[in-house]
Design an enzyme around this catalytic site. Structure first.
Site, PDB file in Angstrom:
ATOM      1  N   GLN A 173      41.800  39.671  40.469  1.00  0.00           N
ATOM      2  CA  GLN A 173      40.472  39.107  40.663  1.00  0.00           C
ATOM      3  C   GLN A 173      39.695  40.031  41.595  1.00  0.00           C
ATOM      4  OE1 GLN A 173      39.068  36.342  39.406  1.00  0.00           O
ATOM      5  NE2 GLN A 173      40.870  35.535  38.320  1.00  0.00           N
TER       6      GLN A 173
ATOM      7  N   SER B  43      37.160  45.690  46.338  1.00  0.00           N
ATOM      8  CA  SER B  43      37.998  46.875  46.512  1.00  0.00           C
ATOM      9  C   SER B  43      39.189  46.626  47.430  1.00  0.00           C
ATOM     10  CB  SER B  43      37.165  48.053  47.056  1.00  0.00           C
ATOM     11  OG  SER B  43      36.071  48.329  46.210  1.00  0.00           O
ATOM     12  N   ARG B  44      39.540  45.353  47.585  1.00  0.00           N
ATOM     13  CA  ARG B  44      40.661  44.960  48.447  1.00  0.00           C
ATOM     14  C   ARG B  44      40.429  45.317  49.910  1.00  0.00           C
ATOM     15  NH1 ARG B  44      41.177  42.324  44.521  1.00  0.00           N
ATOM     16  NH2 ARG B  44      43.094  41.979  43.335  1.00  0.00           N
ATOM     17  N   LEU B  45      39.170  45.528  50.306  1.00  0.00           N
ATOM     18  CA  LEU B  45      38.841  45.783  51.705  1.00  0.00           C
ATOM     19  C   LEU B  45      38.489  44.458  52.367  1.00  0.00           C
ATOM     20  CD1 LEU B  45      36.774  49.097  51.365  1.00  0.00           C
ATOM     21  CD2 LEU B  45      39.194  48.805  51.966  1.00  0.00           C
TER      22      LEU B  45
END
Length: 222
Positions: A11, A200-202
């Site tokens: 996701q 961006s998984r940040l």
């Protein structure tokens, strides 16, 4: 999707962000703010009908490091502690008795948020347990008597027979006593993380640490 494609499940988290300026200086106030948003039907994301926002993963461990996790329900935030109820003869209770350090995790997928808690668990007073017990549905009260939680039983029918016996023992509006081996736990946090999913998984991770009865706030790298 088959298990062979599980690595392709993902996701993109886009619902919000979290900065140090956004959070309250008191993590319990911050938790209350986030919980209010997680339970608000009119929120932009909405609450799925299957979601229990007060569900939390409770992790406990033996002194030798064996860890167990399960979902329990938060039933109060009192005196700066998270309160849940259980059978005091259960596996989780046995582990808490041996090692009071526990972890909690709330996951609110409709807000792309988590709250992680570490702290110490202790039994609450019996009067408070009785107050909550009496507020439960009648069959839930009987169920606390019927189940010897975590023990081996021969079949489902054994439980149903116990329930039938208890309904006969406590008919109508007969008061059901609080079981001797049932009550609440309060988890007093020493560490709380508020996690907000980002692109961006940040992800944003704001952590509170209790040092000398004062909370410090830090940002963790995702």
């Amino acid at each position: 999707m088959s298990l062979s494609r599980i690595d392709q499940m993902r996701q993109n988290y886009t619902l919000g962000g979290l900065s140090e300026q956004d959070v309250d200086s008191d993590p319990m106030v911050q938790f209350g703010n986030w919980f209010a948003e997680a339970t608000e039907p009119g929120s932009a994301s909405g609450i799925p009908p299957w979601l229990e926002p007060n569900a939390m993963t409770l992790s406990t461990s033996d002194p030798d490091g064996t860890v167990s996790s399960r979902i329990v329900l938060l039933k109060g935030v009192e005196r700066n502690a998270f309160v849940f109820y259980s059978n005091y003869a259960s596996h989780k209770a046995s582990q808490i008795s041996a090692n009071a350090h526990v972890a909690l995790c709330f996951y609110w997928p409709h807000l792309q948020r988590q709250v992680l808690v570490q702290g110490g668990a202790a039994k609450i007073d019996r009067e408070r347990s009785l107050e909550y017990f009496r507020s439960r549905p009648r069959d839930s009260q009987l169920g606390a008597h019927a189940s010897t939680q975590s023990s081996v039983i021969a079949s489902r029918e054994v439980l149903e027979q116990r329930m039938d016996e208890l309904r006969r023992r406590y008919p109508g509006e007969t008061e059901i006593p609080l079981p001797e081996n049932w009550g609440g736990y309060a988890v007093v946090p020493s560490w709380i993380e508020f996690w907000q999913g980002r692109t961006s998984r940040l992800h944003d991770r704001i952590v509170y640490r209790n040092e000398n009865d004062a909370w410090t706030i830090e940002r963790l790298s995702p």
